[in-house]
Design an enzyme around this catalytic site. Structure first.
Site, mmCIF file in Angstrom:
data_model
loop_
_atom_site.group_PDB
_atom_site.id
_atom_site.type_symbol
_atom_site.label_atom_id
_atom_site.label_comp_id
_atom_site.label_asym_id
_atom_site.label_seq_id
_atom_site.Cartn_x
_atom_site.Cartn_y
_atom_site.Cartn_z
ATOM 1 N N CYS A 27 6.308 -6.364 7.932
ATOM 2 C CA CYS A 27 7.408 -5.794 8.713
ATOM 3 C C CYS A 27 7.809 -6.783 9.789
ATOM 4 C CB CYS A 27 6.957 -4.477 9.356
ATOM 5 S SG CYS A 27 8.293 -3.612 10.230
ATOM 6 N N CYS A 70 3.404 8.594 0.748
ATOM 7 C CA CYS A 70 3.976 7.708 1.763
ATOM 8 C C CYS A 70 4.163 6.349 1.100
ATOM 9 C CB CYS A 70 2.991 7.648 2.933
ATOM 10 S SG CYS A 70 3.486 6.520 4.232
ATOM 11 N N GLU A 96 0.819 -1.198 0.000
ATOM 12 C CA GLU A 96 0.000 0.000 0.000
ATOM 13 C C GLU A 96 0.858 1.255 0.000
ATOM 14 O OE1 GLU A 96 -3.991 -1.737 2.077
ATOM 15 O OE2 GLU A 96 -2.530 -0.826 3.404
ATOM 16 N N CYS A 153 1.259 -1.254 16.012
ATOM 17 C CA CYS A 153 1.206 -1.054 14.554
ATOM 18 C C CYS A 153 0.500 -2.213 13.856
ATOM 19 C CB CYS A 153 2.632 -0.911 14.009
ATOM 20 S SG CYS A 153 2.691 -0.739 12.219
ATOM 21 N N CYS A 162 6.380 -3.837 16.352
ATOM 22 C CA CYS A 162 5.895 -2.771 17.241
ATOM 23 C C CYS A 162 4.441 -3.100 17.624
ATOM 24 C CB CYS A 162 5.963 -1.411 16.551
ATOM 25 S SG CYS A 162 7.652 -0.951 16.101
ATOM 26 N N CYS A 185 -1.250 6.533 9.636
ATOM 27 C CA CYS A 185 -0.036 5.869 10.132
ATOM 28 C C CYS A 185 -0.370 4.586 10.871
ATOM 29 C CB CYS A 185 0.674 6.741 11.161
ATOM 30 S SG CYS A 185 1.318 8.240 10.511
#
Ligand code: SAH
Length: 382
Positions: free
Chosen positions: A136, A129, A116, A143, A140, A362
């Site tokens: 990932c 962005c 994305e 997230c 975290c 975010c």
């Protein structure tokens, strides 16, 4: 050396130079650096040097998706390119527009993974962005992308093509609108895919290519200390953003496992030593999680940690997603935190959630089903 022998050694050299760009015997031109393209054009295609610039401009300035469009090349050269090369074009699977004008693109790699990328308008500014990995690995806790785990690194071609697909979309829906700023804050940890990210930065800032300005590009990192040091040694500079997200090691370890490897002191040392040019400041991102890291004491500890550094703080109220147990603080708590940091002398900005309604804000990039089908703009480019 026999002709056959020479050919073999050139091919071998190219294969090692081109490494991941060679897919099933065909060379992905989008993923090559300019030097790699020059080697390929000279040694593999036997073409004069001026062809390098021509091909490079088609691939990177114009972002073409077929060799037929390369109209200043002879038909026979285009045929050779079509036979031996590909353009690593991402397929636009879906484009959504948020009520605030933010657009989210879902793009498919040639191996079928979805990534994305988000376009965020802000007055004359238009920030894209982009993603650097599929998923990932950093885990975290707050997230959404982290919940996917790391599926794979994107190669430089897949990173830069996000910009070219976004440009093509803009040409359709908002002709004349330009991408002015670029942030590596989409899916993935850019410094965990260092080589391809640096290659993509060189490509995107090339004057004959996308020609984006170094000054308007930001790489955001979870705080991989060796990567930060290495980036500081490159012969170009972009803006650096660091996701700090806590004011002490105890909380940071809990919400960002990377802190077990490099703690706050080690991270801040690396940033103090980062050779930042005079006009720049490091951005510290601070995701505000209610009751976890948003107290006035946190604000004071944060100000103390960053005292004397050339920096600014970007406060990001947590954007909710179902997989995490956190809450966004109240408006009053957000203001109080911000005011305290400001009172203690640090420049502080609030990053207002953008594209919230389409999960484009975010930490929400994780390929979830859409909230509303009516918001979809189907592009039919697949
Ligand atoms: N891996 C890089 C870039 C991607 S995350 C990094 O960590 O910096 C981009 C920013 O979004 C980071 O500052 C991250 O802390 C923040 N973020 C992640 N999830 C979030 C969420 N749910 N709400 C608000 N910000 C989030």
């Amino acid at each position: 050396m026999s002709a056959a022998g020479r050919h073999f050694s050139v091919e071998r050299r190219c294969a090692s130079v081109l490494d991941s760009s060679v897919m099933a015997g065909s060379v992905d031109l989008r993923a090559l650096s300019r030097d790699e393209l020059a080697t390929f054009v000279r040694d593999e295609l036997g073409q004069p040097a001026f062809r390098v610039g021509q091909i490079w401009r088609w691939v990177h300035a114009r972002g073409v998706t077929s060799f037929d469009e390369m109209t200043d090349l002879s038909k026979s050269l285009r045929a050779v390119l079509a036979e031996r090369c590909e353009l690593g074009t991402l397929a636009v699977d879906m484009a959504q527009e948020s009520s605030d004008g933010t657009r989210k693109l879902r793009l498919l790699t040639r191996t079928g993974e979805a990534i994305e990328s988000v376009l965020i308008p802000d007055g004359d500014k238009l920030t894209q962005c982009i993603s650097s990995q599929v998923g990932c690995a950093l885990d975290c806790q707050f997230c959404a992308t982290a919940k996917m785990g790391l599926r794979r690194n994107l190669d430089a071609g897949e990173i830069v093509d996000q910009v070219y697909r976004a440009r093509a979309l803009l040409a359709e829906v908002e002709p004349g609108r330009r991408i002015t700023n670029l942030v590596y804050m989409g899916m993935g940890e850019p410094l965990h895919n260092y080589k391809e990210v640096v290659k993509s930065l060189r490509t995107l800032t090339d004057g004959d290519g996308a020609n984006l300005s170094h000054r308007r590009i930001t790489v955001s990192t979870v705080g991989l200390v060796p990567g930060i040091r290495k980036l500081g040694q490159e012969d170009f500079q972009v803006n650096l953003a660091v996701s700090l997200n806590a004011s002490n090691d105890e909380v940071r370890r809990e919400i960002m496992p990377v802190n077990k490897k490099w703690n706050i002191a080690q991270l801040l040392d690396a940033i103090r030593e980062y050779p930042l040019d005079a006009r720049r400041r490091v951005t510290f991102e601070y995701v505000l999680l209610a009751g976890v890291n948003d107290s006035l004491d946190d604000a004071r500890r944060l100000a103390k940690l960053l005292r004397g550094m050339k920096c600014k703080v970007n406060v990001i109220p947590w954007n909710p997603h179902p997989e995490a147990p956190y809450k966004r603080p109240s408006g009053a708590a957000i203001s109080a935190f911000q005011n305290e940091v400001r009172r203690l002398g640090l420049p502080v900005y609030l990053r207002t959630p953008r594209g919230d309604d389409i999960d484009a804000a975010c930490g929400q990039l994780a390929l979830r089903p859409n909230k509303s089908e009516s918001e979809l703009v189907q592009l039919g480019t697949r």
